[in-house]
Design a protein around this motif. Structure first.
Motif, PDB file in Angstrom:
ATOM      1  N   LEU A  30       0.819  -1.204   0.000  1.00 28.04           N
ATOM      2  CA  LEU A  30       0.000   0.000   0.000  1.00 28.04           C
ATOM      3  C   LEU A  30       0.857   1.260   0.000  1.00 28.04           C
ATOM      4  O   LEU A  30       0.564   2.224  -0.712  1.00 28.04           O
ATOM      5  N   VAL A  31       1.923   1.263   0.772  1.00 29.76           N
ATOM      6  CA  VAL A  31       2.809   2.430   0.828  1.00 29.76           C
ATOM      7  C   VAL A  31       3.497   2.625  -0.526  1.00 29.76           C
ATOM      8  O   VAL A  31       3.604   3.747  -1.023  1.00 29.76           O
ATOM      9  N   LYS A  32       3.936   1.529  -1.131  1.00 27.51           N
ATOM     10  CA  LYS A  32       4.560   1.630  -2.455  1.00 27.51           C
ATOM     11  C   LYS A  32       3.567   2.209  -3.458  1.00 27.51           C
ATOM     12  O   LYS A  32       3.919   3.067  -4.271  1.00 27.51           O
ATOM     13  N   GLY A  33       2.336   1.765  -3.389  1.00 29.80           N
ATOM     14  CA  GLY A  33       1.301   2.310  -4.265  1.00 29.80           C
ATOM     15  C   GLY A  33       1.049   3.786  -3.988  1.00 29.80           C
ATOM     16  O   GLY A  33       0.868   4.574  -4.909  1.00 29.80           O
ATOM     17  N   ALA A  34       1.060   4.162  -2.709  1.00 30.91           N
ATOM     18  CA  ALA A  34       0.851   5.562  -2.339  1.00 30.91           C
ATOM     19  C   ALA A  34       1.956   6.449  -2.893  1.00 30.91           C
ATOM     20  O   ALA A  34       1.689   7.557  -3.378  1.00 30.91           O
ATOM     21  N   VAL A  35       3.185   5.970  -2.818  1.00 32.45           N
ATOM     22  CA  VAL A  35       4.314   6.735  -3.359  1.00 32.45           C
ATOM     23  C   VAL A  35       4.143   6.936  -4.859  1.00 32.45           C
ATOM     24  O   VAL A  35       4.336   8.039  -5.385  1.00 32.45           O
ATOM     25  N   GLN A  36       3.740   5.896  -5.557  1.00 27.43           N
ATOM     26  CA  GLN A  36       3.566   6.007  -7.004  1.00 27.43           C
ATOM     27  C   GLN A  36       2.388   6.906  -7.357  1.00 27.43           C
ATOM     28  O   GLN A  36       2.453   7.694  -8.294  1.00 27.43           O
ATOM     29  N   ILE A  37       1.299   6.813  -6.595  1.00 29.27           N
ATOM     30  CA  ILE A  37       0.153   7.690  -6.824  1.00 29.27           C
ATOM     31  C   ILE A  37       0.567   9.141  -6.606  1.00 29.27           C
ATOM     32  O   ILE A  37       0.206  10.027  -7.387  1.00 29.27           O
ATOM     33  N   LYS A  38       1.337   9.383  -5.550  1.00 23.32           N
ATOM     34  CA  LYS A  38       1.845  10.734  -5.281  1.00 23.32           C
ATOM     35  C   LYS A  38       2.652  11.241  -6.473  1.00 23.32           C
ATOM     36  O   LYS A  38       2.464  12.373  -6.931  1.00 23.32           O
ATOM     37  N   LYS A  39       3.529  10.403  -7.005  1.00 25.28           N
ATOM     38  CA  LYS A  39       4.337  10.794  -8.167  1.00 25.28           C
ATOM     39  C   LYS A  39       3.453  11.085  -9.374  1.00 25.28           C
ATOM     40  O   LYS A  39       3.701  12.032 -10.121  1.00 25.28           O
ATOM     41  N   ASN A  40       2.414  10.264  -9.594  1.00 27.09           N
ATOM     42  CA  ASN A  40       1.496  10.487 -10.713  1.00 27.09           C
ATOM     43  C   ASN A  40       0.781  11.829 -10.578  1.00 27.09           C
ATOM     44  O   ASN A  40       0.655  12.574 -11.545  1.00 27.09           O
ATOM     45  N   LEU A  41       0.306  12.128  -9.360  1.00 27.32           N
ATOM     46  CA  LEU A  41      -0.385  13.390  -9.133  1.00 27.32           C
ATOM     47  C   LEU A  41       0.559  14.579  -9.317  1.00 27.32           C
ATOM     48  O   LEU A  41       0.176  15.610  -9.875  1.00 27.32           O
ATOM     49  N   TYR A  95      -8.568  21.246  -8.559  1.00 24.79           N
ATOM     50  CA  TYR A  95      -9.187  19.968  -8.900  1.00 24.79           C
ATOM     51  C   TYR A  95     -10.682  20.071  -9.196  1.00 24.79           C
ATOM     52  O   TYR A  95     -11.203  19.330 -10.016  1.00 24.79           O
ATOM     53  N   PHE A  96     -11.396  20.984  -8.526  1.00 27.09           N
ATOM     54  CA  PHE A  96     -12.853  21.008  -8.649  1.00 27.09           C
ATOM     55  C   PHE A  96     -13.399  22.278  -9.296  1.00 27.09           C
ATOM     56  O   PHE A  96     -14.560  22.326  -9.656  1.00 27.09           O
ATOM     57  N   GLY A  97     -12.567  23.302  -9.425  1.00 24.27           N
ATOM     58  CA  GLY A  97     -13.013  24.553 -10.027  1.00 24.27           C
ATOM     59  C   GLY A  97     -13.553  25.511  -8.990  1.00 24.27           C
ATOM     60  O   GLY A  97     -13.851  25.132  -7.854  1.00 24.27           O
ATOM     61  N   GLY A  98     -13.657  26.753  -9.370  1.00 28.20           N
ATOM     62  CA  GLY A  98     -14.152  27.784  -8.471  1.00 28.20           C
ATOM     63  C   GLY A  98     -15.639  28.013  -8.654  1.00 28.20           C
ATOM     64  O   GLY A  98     -16.242  27.599  -9.640  1.00 28.20           O
ATOM     65  N   ALA A  99     -16.231  28.717  -7.694  1.00 27.63           N
ATOM     66  CA  ALA A  99     -17.665  29.007  -7.732  1.00 27.63           C
ATOM     67  C   ALA A  99     -18.017  29.892  -8.922  1.00 27.63           C
ATOM     68  O   ALA A  99     -19.127  29.816  -9.450  1.00 27.63           O
ATOM     69  N   ASN A 100     -17.076  30.716  -9.347  1.00 29.29           N
ATOM     70  CA  ASN A 100     -17.327  31.627 -10.463  1.00 29.29           C
ATOM     71  C   ASN A 100     -16.665  31.161 -11.747  1.00 29.29           C
ATOM     72  O   ASN A 100     -16.405  31.955 -12.644  1.00 29.29           O
ATOM     73  N   GLY A 101     -16.388  29.899 -11.832  1.00 32.03           N
ATOM     74  CA  GLY A 101     -15.724  29.351 -13.014  1.00 32.03           C
ATOM     75  C   GLY A 101     -14.217  29.359 -12.833  1.00 32.03           C
ATOM     76  O   GLY A 101     -13.678  29.853 -11.849  1.00 32.03           O
ATOM     77  N   GLY A 102     -13.525  28.791 -13.759  1.00 36.32           N
ATOM     78  CA  GLY A 102     -12.070  28.713 -13.683  1.00 36.32           C
ATOM     79  C   GLY A 102     -11.628  27.521 -12.853  1.00 36.32           C
ATOM     80  O   GLY A 102     -12.381  26.950 -12.077  1.00 36.32           O
ATOM     81  N   GLY A 103     -10.382  27.144 -13.039  1.00 40.85           N
ATOM     82  CA  GLY A 103      -9.846  26.000 -12.303  1.00 40.85           C
ATOM     83  C   GLY A 103     -10.425  24.694 -12.811  1.00 40.85           C
ATOM     84  O   GLY A 103     -10.952  24.598 -13.912  1.00 40.85           O
ATOM     85  N   GLY A 104     -10.344  23.693 -11.984  1.00 36.98           N
ATOM     86  CA  GLY A 104     -10.879  22.391 -12.352  1.00 36.98           C
ATOM     87  C   GLY A 104     -10.134  21.709 -13.474  1.00 36.98           C
ATOM     88  O   GLY A 104     -10.671  20.827 -14.138  1.00 36.98           O
ATOM     89  N   THR A 105      -8.887  22.100 -13.707  1.00 36.30           N
ATOM     90  CA  THR A 105      -8.134  21.536 -14.829  1.00 36.30           C
ATOM     91  C   THR A 105      -7.288  20.332 -14.434  1.00 36.30           C
ATOM     92  O   THR A 105      -6.811  19.616 -15.305  1.00 36.30           O
ATOM     93  N   LEU A 106      -7.077  20.115 -13.145  1.00 38.86           N
ATOM     94  CA  LEU A 106      -6.319  18.937 -12.715  1.00 38.86           C
ATOM     95  C   LEU A 106      -7.277  17.785 -12.463  1.00 38.86           C
ATOM     96  O   LEU A 106      -8.347  17.960 -11.888  1.00 38.86           O
ATOM     97  N   ASP A 107      -6.896  16.594 -12.880  1.00 34.15           N
ATOM     98  CA  ASP A 107      -7.710  15.397 -12.711  1.00 34.15           C
ATOM     99  C   ASP A 107      -7.127  14.573 -11.573  1.00 34.15           C
ATOM    100  O   ASP A 107      -5.957  14.193 -11.611  1.00 34.15           O
ATOM    101  N   PHE A 108      -7.915  14.304 -10.564  1.00 38.87           N
ATOM    102  CA  PHE A 108      -7.447  13.503  -9.437  1.00 38.87           C
ATOM    103  C   PHE A 108      -7.639  12.015  -9.703  1.00 38.87           C
ATOM    104  O   PHE A 108      -6.785  11.202  -9.374  1.00 38.87           O
ATOM    105  N   ASP A 109      -8.751  11.656 -10.319  1.00 37.44           N
ATOM    106  CA  ASP A 109      -9.113  10.246 -10.477  1.00 37.44           C
ATOM    107  C   ASP A 109      -8.139   9.455 -11.344  1.00 37.44           C
ATOM    108  O   ASP A 109      -7.702   8.373 -10.964  1.00 37.44           O
ATOM    109  N   GLU A 110      -7.818   9.960 -12.524  1.00 43.06           N
ATOM    110  CA  GLU A 110      -6.999   9.190 -13.463  1.00 43.06           C
ATOM    111  C   GLU A 110      -5.608   8.870 -12.922  1.00 43.06           C
ATOM    112  O   GLU A 110      -5.178   7.713 -12.975  1.00 43.06           O
ATOM    113  N   PRO A 111      -4.865   9.824 -12.345  1.00 44.32           N
ATOM    114  CA  PRO A 111      -3.550   9.483 -11.810  1.00 44.32           C
ATOM    115  C   PRO A 111      -3.615   8.463 -10.663  1.00 44.32           C
ATOM    116  O   PRO A 111      -2.694   7.677 -10.473  1.00 44.32           O
ATOM    117  N   VAL A 112      -4.714   8.489  -9.918  1.00 44.18           N
ATOM    118  CA  VAL A 112      -4.873   7.538  -8.806  1.00 44.18           C
ATOM    119  C   VAL A 112      -5.242   6.160  -9.351  1.00 44.18           C
ATOM    120  O   VAL A 112      -4.640   5.147  -8.987  1.00 44.18           O
TER     121      VAL A 112
END
Length: 130
Positions: A30-41, A95-112
């Motif tokens: 699990l720790v090895k996977g966490a390290v790799q997920i961290k690197k992917n993100l 990751y999720f974008g702002g209330a007035n638009g903008g942001g939300g350009t990073l994907d959390f799911d795919e790298p994980v």
């Protein structure tokens, strides 16, 4: 979109029935996977035009309890500093974008999710070795 980690959690729960040596090996996977997920993100964040600064804030934390091991992975919240005394919205906008638009350009799911197959494969090999 929530990630389905139930299969991995079921395997970890099953391993709770085995001795501490097997448990420590499962935790190492699990720790090895966490390290790799961290690197992917981090890699994903470094490729962002606007949110490169979050790459260095991405970390993981492992919490071990009697019968469980939890791994929390992601960017640390912005904390107040001398340059930024009010803190800031930080990674939520990235990751999720702002209330007035903008942001939300990073994907959390795919790298994980990229690492789930590897973690499951290592856990299966560990289970087969038993």
């Amino acid at each position: 979109m929530p990630l389905d980690t139930s299969e991995t959690q079921n395997l970890v729960d099953a391993l709770d029935k085995f001795d501490s040596d097997v448990r420590s090996k499962a935790e190492a996977v699990l720790v090895k996977g966490a390290v790799q997920i961290k690197k992917n993100l981090q890699e994903d964040a470094r490729g962002s035009r606007y949110f490169k600064q979050f790459a260095k804030k991405i970390s993981y934390e492992t919490t071990k309890r009697k019968n469980t091991t939890e791994v929390e992975i992601g960017p640390e919240n912005d904390k107040p500093t001398g340059k930024n005394p009010g803190g800031g919205p930080g990674a939520a906008i990235a990751y999720f974008g702002g209330a007035n638009g903008g942001g939300g350009t990073l994907d959390f799911d795919e790298p994980v999710e990229r690492e789930f197959d590897s973690i499951d494969e290592y856990m299966k090999k560990l289970g087969d070795a038993l």
